[in-house]
Design a protein around this motif. Structure first.
Motif, short mmCIF file in Angstrom:
data_model
loop_
_atom_site.label_atom_id
_atom_site.label_comp_id
_atom_site.label_asym_id
_atom_site.label_seq_id
_atom_site.Cartn_x
_atom_site.Cartn_y
_atom_site.Cartn_z
N THR A 278 3.10 -1.16 10.19
CA THR A 278 3.87 0.53 9.47
C THR A 278 5.37 0.55 9.50
OG1 THR A 278 1.62 1.43 9.28
CG2 THR A 278 3.66 2.88 8.37
N VAL B 20 3.39 -0.47 2.27
CA VAL B 20 3.69 -0.20 3.61
C VAL B 20 2.77 0.47 4.61
CG1 VAL B 20 5.02 1.89 4.61
CG2 VAL B 20 6.27 0.89 2.53
N ARG C 30 7.89 -1.64 8.53
CA ARG C 30 7.85 -1.32 6.95
C ARG C 30 8.59 -0.27 6.13
NH1 ARG C 30 5.21 -4.64 3.14
NH2 ARG C 30 4.59 -6.76 4.44
N ARG D 223 4.42 -8.21 9.22
CA ARG D 223 5.97 -7.63 8.54
C ARG D 223 7.15 -8.87 8.74
NH1 ARG D 223 8.60 -4.93 13.50
NH2 ARG D 223 10.85 -6.22 13.95
N MET E 7 -0.35 -3.70 8.38
CA MET E 7 1.26 -3.86 7.95
C MET E 7 1.86 -3.22 9.86
SD MET E 7 1.30 -5.27 5.43
CE MET E 7 0.72 -5.47 3.88
N PHE F 236 8.60 -8.73 1.29
CA PHE F 236 7.92 -7.58 1.59
C PHE F 236 6.66 -6.84 0.44
CE2 PHE F 236 7.95 -3.14 1.12
CZ PHE F 236 8.42 -2.66 1.79
#
Length: 169
Positions: free
Chosen positions: A37, A27, A40, A74, A35, A68
Motif C-alpha cells: 500500500t 492501492v 502504491r 508491488r 498490496m 498497477f
C-alpha cells in the motif's frame, strides 16, 4: 471493482478520481490480494503531480493501466496515456506548454533514459515511476500496435482487460 480470476480488472473503463483510486483495491488491496500500500500510494501521489498539468491545460481523457491495475503486490510503475489534439502533438507545442506549466522538461516521451542494460523509459519515469504517453486518433505511428486505446485494454496475448480513466475530483 474486483479483480478477475487472473488478477486483472474485468473488461471495461473504470472512472475514478485520485482519491477514489487511493481508497480502491488497486492501492488498498483485499484479503485475497494484499498490496504494498505505501508503494502504491507513492505511485498515485506521483501520478497526481503528472496529471495536474494535463488537467490545467484542458486534457481530460487520461487512462492508466499496466501492472498497477492488477493484483501484483508491488508494480514497478504506472503506465498510461492521455488523449490530445493532433495539432498540438505534431507541432510539439504540447510538450512546450506542459514543460512551462509543470516546470519540467519531461513530457516528450521520445526523450528517454536508460534504466537497464537494454531498457529505456521516458524521462518522466526517472522521477515519477509513471509513463504517460500522448495519443491522438489521427496519428498511428505503428507504435504500439494496436494503438493505445486497444493496447492498454488487452493483454499481450489479446485478452481483454479493464482500464482506469482518471477523473477530476
Amino acid at each position: 471493482m474486483e479483480f478477475d480470476v487472473y488478477g486483472r480488472l474485468p473488461v471495461g473503463d473504470y472512472p475514478l478520481t485520485l482519491d477514489q483510486l487511493r481508497s480502491s483495491i488497486l492501492v488498498q488491496g483485499t484479503g485475497r490480494h494484499p498490496m504494498d500500500t505505501q508503494w502504491r500510494l507513492q505511485l498515485v501521489n506521483n501520478l497526481e503531480e503528472l496529471v495536474q498539468p494535463l488537467w490545467e491545460i484542458g486534457i481530460e481523457d487520461i487512462f492508466i493501466n499496466g501492472s498497477f491495475v492488477t493484483s501484483k503486490a508491488r508494480p514497478g510503475d504506472i503506465d498510461g496515456y492521455y488523449v490530445c489534439d493532433v495539432r498540438d502533438l505534431v507541432s510539439e507545442s504540447l510538450f512546450r506548454v506542459l514543460a512551462e506549466v509543470s516546470g519540467e522538461d519531461i513530457w516528450d516521451t521520445r526523450k528517454r533514459v536508460q534504466v537497464g542494460y537494454d531498457d529505456f523509459k521516458p524521462k518522466m519515469w526517472e522521477k515519477y515511476r509513471c509513463e504517460l504517453y500522448p495519443h491522438c486518433e489521427e496519428i498511428h505511428l505503428n507504435f504500439p500496435d494496436p494503438p493505445f486505446p486497444e493496447f492498454f485494454r488487452q493483454t499481450r496475448v489479446g485478452t481483454g482487460k479493464g482500464i482506469v480513466k482518471l477523473i477530476r475530483g
